[in-house]
Design a protein around this motif. Structure first.
Motif, mmCIF file in Angstrom:
data_model
loop_
_atom_site.group_PDB
_atom_site.id
_atom_site.type_symbol
_atom_site.label_atom_id
_atom_site.label_comp_id
_atom_site.label_asym_id
_atom_site.label_seq_id
_atom_site.Cartn_x
_atom_site.Cartn_y
_atom_site.Cartn_z
ATOM 1 N N ALA A 76 -4.749 18.293 -9.116
ATOM 2 C CA ALA A 76 -4.383 16.897 -8.849
ATOM 3 C C ALA A 76 -3.727 16.764 -7.471
ATOM 4 O O ALA A 76 -4.062 15.864 -6.692
ATOM 5 N N ARG A 77 -2.796 17.662 -7.164
ATOM 6 C CA ARG A 77 -2.130 17.598 -5.862
ATOM 7 C C ARG A 77 -3.072 18.046 -4.748
ATOM 8 O O ARG A 77 -2.945 17.603 -3.613
ATOM 9 N N LEU A 78 -4.012 18.934 -5.051
ATOM 10 C CA LEU A 78 -5.044 19.300 -4.080
ATOM 11 C C LEU A 78 -5.819 18.053 -3.660
ATOM 12 O O LEU A 78 -6.055 17.824 -2.475
ATOM 13 N N ALA A 79 -6.210 17.239 -4.634
ATOM 14 C CA ALA A 79 -6.924 15.993 -4.325
ATOM 15 C C ALA A 79 -6.089 15.110 -3.409
ATOM 16 O O ALA A 79 -6.598 14.544 -2.438
ATOM 17 N N THR B 30 -13.957 18.774 -4.692
ATOM 18 C CA THR B 30 -15.157 18.026 -4.316
ATOM 19 C C THR B 30 -14.799 16.581 -3.969
ATOM 20 O O THR B 30 -13.790 16.054 -4.454
ATOM 21 N N PRO B 31 -15.606 15.939 -3.134
ATOM 22 C CA PRO B 31 -15.309 14.545 -2.796
ATOM 23 C C PRO B 31 -15.173 13.646 -4.025
ATOM 24 O O PRO B 31 -14.249 12.834 -4.095
ATOM 25 N N ALA B 32 -16.053 13.802 -5.001
ATOM 26 C CA ALA B 32 -15.985 12.959 -6.201
ATOM 27 C C ALA B 32 -14.675 13.184 -6.947
ATOM 28 O O ALA B 32 -14.043 12.235 -7.425
ATOM 29 N N VAL C 23 -11.838 14.302 -5.648
ATOM 30 C CA VAL C 23 -10.731 13.781 -4.838
ATOM 31 C C VAL C 23 -10.581 12.282 -5.081
ATOM 32 O O VAL C 23 -9.484 11.778 -5.305
ATOM 33 N N ILE C 24 -11.689 11.575 -5.076
ATOM 34 C CA ILE C 24 -11.652 10.122 -5.304
ATOM 35 C C ILE C 24 -11.153 9.817 -6.713
ATOM 36 O O ILE C 24 -10.343 8.910 -6.914
ATOM 37 N N GLU C 25 -11.598 10.590 -7.686
ATOM 38 C CA GLU C 25 -11.219 10.326 -9.073
ATOM 39 C C GLU C 25 -9.775 10.717 -9.372
ATOM 40 O O GLU C 25 -9.077 10.028 -10.099
ATOM 41 N N ARG C 26 -9.313 11.827 -8.811
ATOM 42 C CA ARG C 26 -7.972 12.335 -9.138
ATOM 43 C C ARG C 26 -6.853 11.688 -8.339
ATOM 44 O O ARG C 26 -5.735 11.561 -8.823
ATOM 45 N N SER C 27 -7.094 11.353 -7.087
ATOM 46 C CA SER C 27 -6.011 10.876 -6.228
ATOM 47 C C SER C 27 -5.834 9.373 -6.377
ATOM 48 O O SER C 27 -6.797 8.619 -6.317
ATOM 49 N N ASP C 28 -4.582 8.970 -6.565
ATOM 50 C CA ASP C 28 -4.304 7.534 -6.566
ATOM 51 C C ASP C 28 -3.352 7.160 -5.433
ATOM 52 O O ASP C 28 -2.586 6.220 -5.518
ATOM 53 N N LEU C 29 -3.446 7.943 -4.344
ATOM 54 C CA LEU C 29 -2.693 7.571 -3.150
ATOM 55 C C LEU C 29 -3.228 6.244 -2.622
ATOM 56 O O LEU C 29 -4.389 5.902 -2.855
ATOM 57 N N PRO C 30 -2.402 5.502 -1.904
ATOM 58 C CA PRO C 30 -2.872 4.223 -1.362
ATOM 59 C C PRO C 30 -4.123 4.424 -0.501
ATOM 60 O O PRO C 30 -4.224 5.408 0.230
ATOM 61 N N THR C 31 -5.062 3.505 -0.612
ATOM 62 C CA THR C 31 -6.271 3.601 0.196
ATOM 63 C C THR C 31 -5.947 3.215 1.637
ATOM 64 O O THR C 31 -4.977 2.506 1.914
ATOM 65 N N TYR C 32 -6.790 3.696 2.539
ATOM 66 C CA TYR C 32 -6.559 3.475 3.962
ATOM 67 C C TYR C 32 -7.504 2.400 4.471
ATOM 68 O O TYR C 32 -8.716 2.553 4.396
ATOM 69 N N PRO C 33 -6.966 1.307 5.012
ATOM 70 C CA PRO C 33 -7.843 0.242 5.506
ATOM 71 C C PRO C 33 -8.562 0.654 6.794
ATOM 72 O O PRO C 33 -7.944 1.181 7.720
ATOM 73 N N THR C 34 -9.845 0.418 6.838
ATOM 74 C CA THR C 34 -10.631 0.831 8.006
ATOM 75 C C THR C 34 -10.444 -0.096 9.200
ATOM 76 O O THR C 34 -10.769 0.277 10.319
ATOM 77 N N GLU C 35 -9.883 -1.278 8.977
ATOM 78 C CA GLU C 35 -9.739 -2.225 10.086
ATOM 79 C C GLU C 35 -8.495 -1.982 10.930
ATOM 80 O O GLU C 35 -8.322 -2.629 11.970
ATOM 81 N N LEU C 36 -7.635 -1.057 10.539
ATOM 82 C CA LEU C 36 -6.423 -0.783 11.317
ATOM 83 C C LEU C 36 -6.760 -0.171 12.669
ATOM 84 O O LEU C 36 -7.541 0.768 12.752
ATOM 85 N N ILE C 37 -6.147 -0.719 13.730
ATOM 86 C CA ILE C 37 -6.252 -0.087 15.051
ATOM 87 C C ILE C 37 -4.898 0.005 15.744
ATOM 88 O O ILE C 37 -4.677 0.891 16.543
ATOM 89 N N ASP C 38 -3.988 -0.920 15.404
ATOM 90 C CA ASP C 38 -2.715 -0.928 16.125
ATOM 91 C C ASP C 38 -1.814 0.206 15.658
ATOM 92 O O ASP C 38 -1.846 0.628 14.500
ATOM 93 N N ALA C 39 -1.018 0.696 16.570
ATOM 94 C CA ALA C 39 -0.154 1.843 16.307
ATOM 95 C C ALA C 39 0.791 1.587 15.144
ATOM 96 O O ALA C 39 0.934 2.436 14.254
ATOM 97 N N ASP C 40 1.449 0.434 15.119
ATOM 98 C CA ASP C 40 2.419 0.153 14.059
ATOM 99 C C ASP C 40 1.765 0.146 12.680
ATOM 100 O O ASP C 40 2.346 0.639 11.715
ATOM 101 N N GLY C 41 0.564 -0.386 12.597
ATOM 102 C CA GLY C 41 -0.152 -0.391 11.319
ATOM 103 C C GLY C 41 -0.452 1.022 10.835
ATOM 104 O O GLY C 41 -0.279 1.337 9.654
ATOM 105 N N HIS C 42 -0.900 1.883 11.743
ATOM 106 C CA HIS C 42 -1.181 3.275 11.368
ATOM 107 C C HIS C 42 0.089 4.019 10.979
ATOM 108 O O HIS C 42 0.099 4.786 10.016
ATOM 109 N N ILE C 43 1.164 3.772 11.716
ATOM 110 C CA ILE C 43 2.428 4.438 11.399
ATOM 111 C C ILE C 43 2.897 4.019 10.005
ATOM 112 O O ILE C 43 3.265 4.868 9.181
ATOM 113 N N GLU C 44 2.903 2.730 9.733
ATOM 114 C CA GLU C 44 3.341 2.233 8.427
ATOM 115 C C GLU C 44 2.483 2.798 7.298
ATOM 116 O O GLU C 44 2.992 3.232 6.275
#
Length: 166
Positions: free
Chosen positions: A30-33, A89-91, A93-114
């Protein structure tokens, strides 16, 4: 969307009881994912950060990604040492991890840092829970692996979060 996935186990002469080993392997996978997800998200930030602080953040996020690979390897090798089948495996990782998803539209530094600070804080919380669970299962070596990773995650979290202060 974290779920419990039953991982196959191999025959081993390891001295820990089967139930302890099985519980530890489930925690480790689980933590590996999560570690793999942290690495992918750090690379997303690394590739897409823009602005006047580009270079130091680009390098910081790359460092977090490299550390995440090391954390993943440490946990995967412990799972293998316990006779577990490592599932990165990718599948999975997606199934086991419930870390917050990463938005693909982020470009600004503050958004990435947060976002990276949020992801690292979430991973740290899960590691602390896994330290406790490994201890309750009677596996001090796995508890130690999680403690080692948690210390390193907290340091990277500090480095990232320092960019939000002052």
């Amino acid at each position: 969307m974290s779920t419990t996935i039953s991982t196959p186990h191999l025959q081993t002469r390891h001295t820990l009881p089967d139930g302890t080993r099985h519980a530890s392997v489930e925690l480790l996978n689980a933590r590996l994912a999560d570690a793999i997800m942290v690495g992918l998200q750090a690379k997303q930030a690394h590739w897409n950060v823009r602005g006047p602080r580009f270079l130091p953040l680009h390098e910081l996020f790359d460092s977090v990604a490299e550390h995440a690979r090391e954390w993943a390897d440490l946990m995967a090798e412990r799972a293998g040492a316990l006779g577990g089948v490592v599932d990165g495996t990718p599948a999975s990782v997606i199934e086991r991890s419930d870390l917050p998803t990463y938005p693909t539209e982020l470009i600004d530094a503050d958004g990435h840092i947060e976002r990276m600070a949020e992801v690292l804080a979430s991973f740290s919380r899960r590691l602390l829970g896994s330290i406790e669970a490994a201890g309750e299962a009677g596996d001090p070596a796995t508890e130690d692996v999680f403690t080692e990773v948690a210390r390193a995650v907290d340091q990277d979290f500090w480095f990232v979060e320092a960019h939000t202060q002052g």
